[in-house]
Design a protein around this motif. Structure first.
Motif, short mmCIF file in Angstrom:
data_model
loop_
_atom_site.label_atom_id
_atom_site.label_comp_id
_atom_site.label_asym_id
_atom_site.label_seq_id
_atom_site.Cartn_x
_atom_site.Cartn_y
_atom_site.Cartn_z
N PRO A 141 -29.48 -85.59 -32.21
CA PRO A 141 -28.98 -84.41 -32.93
C PRO A 141 -29.69 -84.15 -34.25
O PRO A 141 -30.01 -82.99 -34.58
N GLU A 142 -29.95 -85.20 -35.02
CA GLU A 142 -30.65 -85.02 -36.30
C GLU A 142 -32.08 -84.54 -36.07
O GLU A 142 -32.57 -83.66 -36.79
N THR A 143 -32.74 -85.11 -35.07
CA THR A 143 -34.10 -84.67 -34.75
C THR A 143 -34.13 -83.20 -34.37
O THR A 143 -34.97 -82.43 -34.85
N VAL A 144 -33.21 -82.80 -33.52
CA VAL A 144 -33.13 -81.40 -33.10
C VAL A 144 -32.92 -80.49 -34.31
O VAL A 144 -33.60 -79.46 -34.45
N CYS A 145 -32.02 -80.87 -35.18
CA CYS A 145 -31.72 -80.06 -36.35
C CYS A 145 -32.95 -79.87 -37.23
O CYS A 145 -33.26 -78.75 -37.67
N LYS B 143 -44.68 -81.19 -34.32
CA LYS B 143 -43.45 -81.01 -35.09
C LYS B 143 -42.42 -82.07 -34.70
O LYS B 143 -41.75 -82.66 -35.56
N ILE B 144 -42.30 -82.32 -33.42
CA ILE B 144 -41.35 -83.34 -32.94
C ILE B 144 -41.77 -84.72 -33.42
O ILE B 144 -40.95 -85.49 -33.97
N CYS B 145 -43.03 -85.07 -33.24
CA CYS B 145 -43.48 -86.42 -33.57
C CYS B 145 -43.46 -86.70 -35.06
O CYS B 145 -43.22 -87.84 -35.48
N HIS B 146 -43.69 -85.68 -35.89
CA HIS B 146 -43.61 -85.88 -37.33
C HIS B 146 -42.18 -86.21 -37.75
O HIS B 146 -41.96 -87.02 -38.66
N LEU C 276 -35.79 -77.74 -35.43
CA LEU C 276 -35.45 -76.31 -35.36
C LEU C 276 -35.71 -75.61 -36.68
O LEU C 276 -35.90 -74.39 -36.71
N GLU C 277 -35.75 -76.35 -37.77
CA GLU C 277 -36.06 -75.76 -39.07
C GLU C 277 -37.56 -75.58 -39.27
O GLU C 277 -37.99 -74.88 -40.19
N ILE D 141 -37.54 -72.10 -27.91
CA ILE D 141 -37.00 -73.43 -28.21
C ILE D 141 -35.56 -73.27 -28.69
O ILE D 141 -35.29 -72.55 -29.65
N THR D 142 -34.67 -73.97 -28.02
CA THR D 142 -33.25 -73.92 -28.40
C THR D 142 -32.75 -75.35 -28.62
O THR D 142 -33.41 -76.32 -28.25
N ALA D 143 -31.60 -75.45 -29.19
CA ALA D 143 -31.01 -76.78 -29.40
C ALA D 143 -30.80 -77.48 -28.06
O ALA D 143 -31.02 -78.70 -27.93
N ASP D 144 -30.40 -76.72 -27.05
CA ASP D 144 -30.11 -77.33 -25.75
C ASP D 144 -31.38 -77.84 -25.06
O ASP D 144 -31.42 -78.98 -24.57
N ASN D 145 -32.42 -76.99 -25.00
CA ASN D 145 -33.60 -77.46 -24.26
C ASN D 145 -34.40 -78.49 -25.06
O ASN D 145 -35.06 -79.35 -24.48
N LEU D 146 -34.31 -78.45 -26.38
CA LEU D 146 -34.95 -79.49 -27.18
C LEU D 146 -34.21 -80.82 -27.02
O LEU D 146 -34.83 -81.89 -26.94
N THR D 147 -32.89 -80.75 -26.93
CA THR D 147 -32.11 -81.96 -26.67
C THR D 147 -32.48 -82.55 -25.31
O THR D 147 -32.61 -83.78 -25.16
#
Length: 363
Positions: A316-320, A240-243, A323-324, A334-340
């Motif tokens: 920030p855009e990647t995290v957003c 998900k992250i790499c895509h 998370l979707e 998975i949270t915005a903080d730990n993903l950041t």
């Protein structure tokens, strides 16, 4: 403890043999009764593709291959296939080439014979991906699963060592993601573990001797197992992250996977002890992260996302976006903080052990 799970094994013919690609392709075209073959190969792979296809009649050649398969590139290839009455696609190349063939098959239903020249593994999955307006969309459809895969380590000998390493670690990411993917089960876990073992054995041999047939055979074998496991388990957090990094920021596919992998492993492993133990055993080390990091050091793996043009402004855009698209059943919340924190560490090439929390890994 009793076992209870549902597993689906995808039907696919696999032909494996050094120096046998041309023979295998000719036999498969005859077996499938194809009348009009379209060969898809990027400009760098055209010469290899011509050698592989030397014993078949090719109706159409197509070399417009672009990383992450932009929709407009897919549409052009689809039109060429339909306008020429193509009834079989042959793709010779890496993940981008296979991805384009899948995009054609997705809307036309034309069967695919895949001839990989890297260790991407896309050839063994029914997963497709398309990029439009800086967003990469993926899906699952049996129409895109190649009917046949032809593996020939001779076709990988021209792949530079650094790309071999990045591509092989992309395969490793399929293995590790499969251990805690949405549909992880004991069968794909077993395949993933053997894939980890084969890739961790093969990649150092390629680095030590780029012409090593044994190393490249092992890497191809491991890449296939990794993809079969991934096709069953489904896309986990790593993918998900790499895509997002690839589709939105156009980061190079293999290098991005190779860079992000230790950070996702460190992030999830303490919360998935059985998966972690299986991966560690496959590496032959005390912990999975120790094994991966030892391998990465041996093969001089990619280190940080900043080397490929990613910046802190993109986090920030990647995290957003991630998370979707969170995968089901990730072992750690998975949270915005730990993903950041994960992305920041990967950006800078920090020690991934900082993401494990209270659990300490040997380095």
């Amino acid at each position: 403890m009793s076992l209870s799970f549902e597993h689906v094994t995808l039907g696919q013919r696999v032909l494996f043999g050094h120096g046998q690609a041309a023979d295998h392709l000719s036999a498969e075209v005859e077996r499938l009764g194809a009348g009009k073959v379209m060969v898809i190969a990027g400009e760098r792979e055209v010469e290899i593709a011509e050698q592989v296809a030397a014993r078949i009649d090719v109706a159409v050649w197509h070399s417009d291959v672009v990383m992450h398969v932009p929709v407009e590139v897919a549409e052009t290839a689809r039109r060429k296939a339909t306008d020429n009455g193509v009834d079989l696609l042959v793709c010779v190349g890496g993940g981008s080439t296979t991805g384009l063939a899948k995009a054609v098959a997705l809307t036309t239903g034309i069967p695919i014979i895949a001839v990989p020249t890297t260790y991407a593994g896309s050839e063994a999955t029914n997963v497709w991906g398309l990029t439009e307006a800086a967003r990469k969309t993926t899906g699952v459809d049996h129409k895109v699963l190649p009917a046949t895969v032809i593996y020939d380590s001779a076709l990988t000998l021209s792949l530079p060592v650094d790309m071999s390493v990045a591509s092989g670690l992309n395969g490793m990411a399929h293995c590790i993601d499969s251990l805690w993917g949405p549909k992880a089960d004991p069968i794909n876990a077993a395949l993933a573990a053997e894939g980890i073992r084969a890739l961790s054995a093969g990649l150092p041999k390629i680095v030590a001797d780029p012409q090593s047939i044994a190393g490249r055979d092992e890497a191809l074998y491991g890449a296939y197992l990794s993809a079969v496991a991934f096709a069953s388990a489904g896309s986990g957090l790593h993918h998900k992250i790499c895509h997002v990094l690839g589709g939105t920021f156009n980061l190079p596919h293999a290098q991005t996977h190779a860079t992000v992998l230790p950070y996702v492993l460190a992030f999830n492993a303490p919360h998935a002890p059985q998966a972690e133990a299986r991966a560690a055993a496959a590496f032959g080390t005390g912990t999975a992260l120790e094994g991966l990091q030892k391998l990465r050091e041996q093969v001089d793996a990619p280190q940080k996302l900043s080397d490929y043009g990613f910046t802190a402004e993109g986090i920030p855009e990647t995290v957003c976006i991630v998370l979707e698209k969170l995968p089901a059943n990730n072992p750690r919340e998975i949270t915005a903080d730990n993903l950041t924190a994960l992305l920041t560490a990967a950006l800078n090439g920090d020690d991934p052990a900082v993401l494990t929390g209270d659990v300490q890994y040997a380095q």
